[in-house]
Design a protein around this motif. Structure first.
Motif, short mmCIF file in Angstrom:
data_model
loop_
_atom_site.label_atom_id
_atom_site.label_comp_id
_atom_site.label_asym_id
_atom_site.label_seq_id
_atom_site.Cartn_x
_atom_site.Cartn_y
_atom_site.Cartn_z
N LEU A 33 0.83 -1.20 0.00
CA LEU A 33 0.00 0.00 0.00
C LEU A 33 0.87 1.25 0.00
CD1 LEU A 33 -2.90 1.21 0.28
CD2 LEU A 33 -2.56 1.11 2.76
N LEU A 34 1.94 1.22 0.78
CA LEU A 34 2.82 2.38 0.91
C LEU A 34 3.61 2.63 -0.37
CD1 LEU A 34 3.99 4.57 2.79
CD2 LEU A 34 5.69 2.89 3.53
N ARG A 35 4.24 1.58 -0.90
CA ARG A 35 5.10 1.78 -2.06
C ARG A 35 4.29 2.04 -3.33
NH1 ARG A 35 7.54 -4.14 -4.01
NH2 ARG A 35 5.67 -4.76 -5.13
N GLY A 36 3.01 1.68 -3.32
CA GLY A 36 2.17 1.92 -4.48
C GLY A 36 1.57 3.32 -4.50
N SER A 89 7.68 7.52 14.29
CA SER A 89 7.33 6.20 14.82
C SER A 89 5.90 6.20 15.36
CB SER A 89 8.31 5.80 15.93
OG SER A 89 8.27 6.70 17.02
N GLN A 90 5.52 7.28 16.05
CA GLN A 90 4.14 7.37 16.55
C GLN A 90 3.14 7.47 15.40
OE1 GLN A 90 2.20 10.70 16.74
NE2 GLN A 90 0.47 9.35 17.13
N LEU A 91 3.43 8.35 14.45
CA LEU A 91 2.50 8.55 13.34
C LEU A 91 2.47 7.33 12.43
CD1 LEU A 91 0.63 10.75 12.19
CD2 LEU A 91 2.52 11.47 10.72
N GLY A 92 3.62 6.68 12.26
CA GLY A 92 3.67 5.49 11.41
C GLY A 92 2.77 4.38 11.92
N LEU A 93 2.77 4.16 13.24
CA LEU A 93 1.89 3.15 13.82
C LEU A 93 0.43 3.55 13.68
CD1 LEU A 93 2.51 1.21 17.10
CD2 LEU A 93 0.23 2.00 16.51
N SER A 94 0.14 4.80 14.05
CA SER A 94 -1.25 5.26 14.01
C SER A 94 -1.82 5.23 12.60
CB SER A 94 -1.35 6.69 14.58
OG SER A 94 -0.88 6.74 15.91
N LEU A 95 -1.02 5.67 11.62
CA LEU A 95 -1.51 5.69 10.23
C LEU A 95 -1.71 4.29 9.68
CD1 LEU A 95 0.46 8.61 8.54
CD2 LEU A 95 -1.95 8.54 9.17
N SER A 96 -0.81 3.36 10.02
CA SER A 96 -0.98 1.98 9.56
C SER A 96 -2.27 1.39 10.12
CB SER A 96 0.22 1.13 9.98
OG SER A 96 1.39 1.56 9.34
N PHE A 97 -2.58 1.75 11.36
CA PHE A 97 -3.82 1.28 11.97
C PHE A 97 -5.03 1.93 11.29
CE2 PHE A 97 -7.17 1.94 15.21
CZ PHE A 97 -7.50 0.62 15.45
N MET A 98 -4.95 3.24 11.06
CA MET A 98 -6.09 3.93 10.46
C MET A 98 -6.31 3.54 9.01
SD MET A 98 -6.15 7.73 12.22
CE MET A 98 -4.49 8.19 11.76
N GLU A 99 -5.26 3.10 8.32
CA GLU A 99 -5.44 2.62 6.95
C GLU A 99 -6.45 1.47 6.93
OE1 GLU A 99 -4.43 3.78 4.17
OE2 GLU A 99 -2.50 4.81 4.40
N GLU A 100 -6.38 0.61 7.94
CA GLU A 100 -7.32 -0.52 8.01
C GLU A 100 -8.74 -0.03 8.29
OE1 GLU A 100 -6.21 -3.22 7.05
OE2 GLU A 100 -4.05 -3.02 7.35
N LEU A 101 -8.86 1.04 9.05
CA LEU A 101 -10.19 1.59 9.34
C LEU A 101 -10.75 2.31 8.13
CD1 LEU A 101 -9.75 3.02 12.97
CD2 LEU A 101 -10.49 0.74 12.25
N TRP A 102 -9.91 3.12 7.49
CA TRP A 102 -10.37 3.88 6.32
C TRP A 102 -10.86 2.95 5.21
CZ3 TRP A 102 -5.33 7.17 6.57
CH2 TRP A 102 -5.47 8.14 7.55
N GLY A 117 -2.25 -9.78 19.00
CA GLY A 117 -0.82 -9.54 19.25
C GLY A 117 -0.01 -9.52 17.98
N GLU A 118 -0.36 -10.36 17.02
CA GLU A 118 0.34 -10.37 15.74
C GLU A 118 0.01 -9.11 14.94
OE1 GLU A 118 0.18 -15.28 15.35
OE2 GLU A 118 -1.25 -14.01 14.26
N PHE A 119 -1.21 -8.66 15.05
CA PHE A 119 -1.61 -7.41 14.38
C PHE A 119 -0.78 -6.25 14.91
CE2 PHE A 119 -4.84 -3.83 14.22
CZ PHE A 119 -4.61 -3.54 12.89
N VAL A 120 -0.61 -6.19 16.24
CA VAL A 120 0.20 -5.12 16.85
C VAL A 120 1.66 -5.24 16.41
CG1 VAL A 120 1.12 -4.25 19.03
CG2 VAL A 120 -1.32 -4.79 18.84
N SER A 125 6.16 -3.10 13.18
CA SER A 125 7.11 -3.29 12.08
C SER A 125 6.94 -2.22 11.01
CB SER A 125 6.92 -4.68 11.46
OG SER A 125 7.13 -5.70 12.42
N MET A 126 5.70 -1.89 10.68
CA MET A 126 5.45 -0.85 9.68
C MET A 126 5.87 0.52 10.20
SD MET A 126 4.65 -1.87 6.77
CE MET A 126 4.46 -0.20 6.18
N SER A 127 5.70 0.73 11.50
CA SER A 127 6.15 1.98 12.10
C SER A 127 7.66 2.13 11.94
CB SER A 127 5.77 2.02 13.58
OG SER A 127 6.40 3.10 14.24
N LEU A 128 8.40 1.06 12.17
CA LEU A 128 9.86 1.09 12.00
C LEU A 128 10.23 1.39 10.56
CD1 LEU A 128 12.76 0.65 12.98
CD2 LEU A 128 12.41 -1.81 12.64
N ILE A 129 9.55 0.74 9.61
CA ILE A 129 9.83 0.96 8.19
C ILE A 129 9.57 2.41 7.80
CG2 ILE A 129 9.08 0.38 5.84
CD1 ILE A 129 8.58 -2.49 6.88
#
Length: 280
Positions: A33-36, A89-102, A117-120, A125-129
């Protein structure tokens, strides 16, 4: 009483290898989703670059006006770079989560074998990337434009990075829990909640600059110890590892509390059937 709503369907592999595969699948989904989307990639690099250039040229000007500013030439630039580690790092986690909601996809992935736990873990991991994509380029711009290398901090840079990343994760989990509790009306907190930490953490000045009562608040923040340690390395050429240890201890507490909060909000949303309703 056993909560059968958390039980996995029969035949689902519960081993570590299968868990890693599920986490990897979620990371790949978000990475594709990110690279596209070039606007998403551009945004990751754009704001850190603007901040670096602004503060960098201001720092260059001040360095020619005073011997003191010349001595601490790298403090502002290092502050900008490390602050972006926390913010991204904070925004990366929050945005990855909100992408699923949007995309109204959260309910779909939660009826799969994927565990919370795997979802978290995938979100972390996406936050780190996202953080690496946003921050690493500006470290090289700092070297090219201003002759300053944050890598000169040595092993201390790794310790600072890990602590700021952990603080950002704790805030991201907390914000994601708020969104589960109050809906997407709370999504503005993903951008707003982190900024009060900037003046309280002493990103660009010592904590002694703050009023006494605000110093008490600042000492409860892991970030304040990170930036105090950063200044000690750059100005005094001294590594105060006890500051890193305090920051690490606080991060463990805050991460545990944020993970507990997110899990409680997630289970409450699942019991009330909100996972399928949250979305744009």
């Amino acid at each position: 009483m056993t909560d059968h709503s958390l039980a996995l369907p029969a035949g689902i592999d519960t081993g570590v290898t299968a868990s890693i595969r599920r986490i990897g699948a979620m990371v790949r989904r978000n990475w594709y989703l990110l690279r596209g989307s070039w606007p998403r990639l551009l945004e990751l690099c754009y704001w850190p670059t603007v901040q670096l250039v602004l503060w960098g040229f201001l720092n260059t000007y001040l360095a020619h006006q005073s011997s003191f500013f010349a001595q601490v030439f790298g403090v502002l630039l290092a502050g900008v770079i490390l602050w972006n580690v926390l913010f991204r790092s904070q925004l990366g986690l929050s945005l990855s989560f909100m992408e699923e909601l949007w995309s109204r996809n959260l309910g779909n992935i939660m009826v799969s074998p994927l565990r919370p736990g795997e979802f978290v873990a995938a979100l972390l991991s996406m936050s780190l990337i996202r953080t690496l994509i946003g921050v690493v380029p500006i470290t090289f711009l700092a070297m090219a434009f201003f002759g300053f290398s944050v890598y000169g901090l040595g092993i201390a840079l790794v310790v600072f990075f890990i602590n700021l990343l952990a603080t950002g994760w704790a805030m991201g989990l907390f914000v994601s829990g708020l969104i589960l509790r109050f809906g997407l009306g709370a999504e503005t907190l993903a951008w707003a909640l982190v900024f009060p930490l900037e003046p309280l953490s002493g990103v660009y000045y010592p904590l002694s600059t703050l009023p006494g009562w605000l110093q008490v608040v600042a000492h409860a923040l892991p970030t304040s110890y990170v930036f105090e340690g950063m200044r000690a390395v750059l100005v005094d050429h001294t590594e105060h590892w006890h500051l890193a240890a305090i920051a690490g201890g606080l991060n463990i507490v805050y991460l545990a509390a944020a993970a507990f909060w997110f899990r409680r909000m997630f289970e409450a949303a699942r019991r009330r059937g909100l996972l399928l309703q949250l979305g744009e």
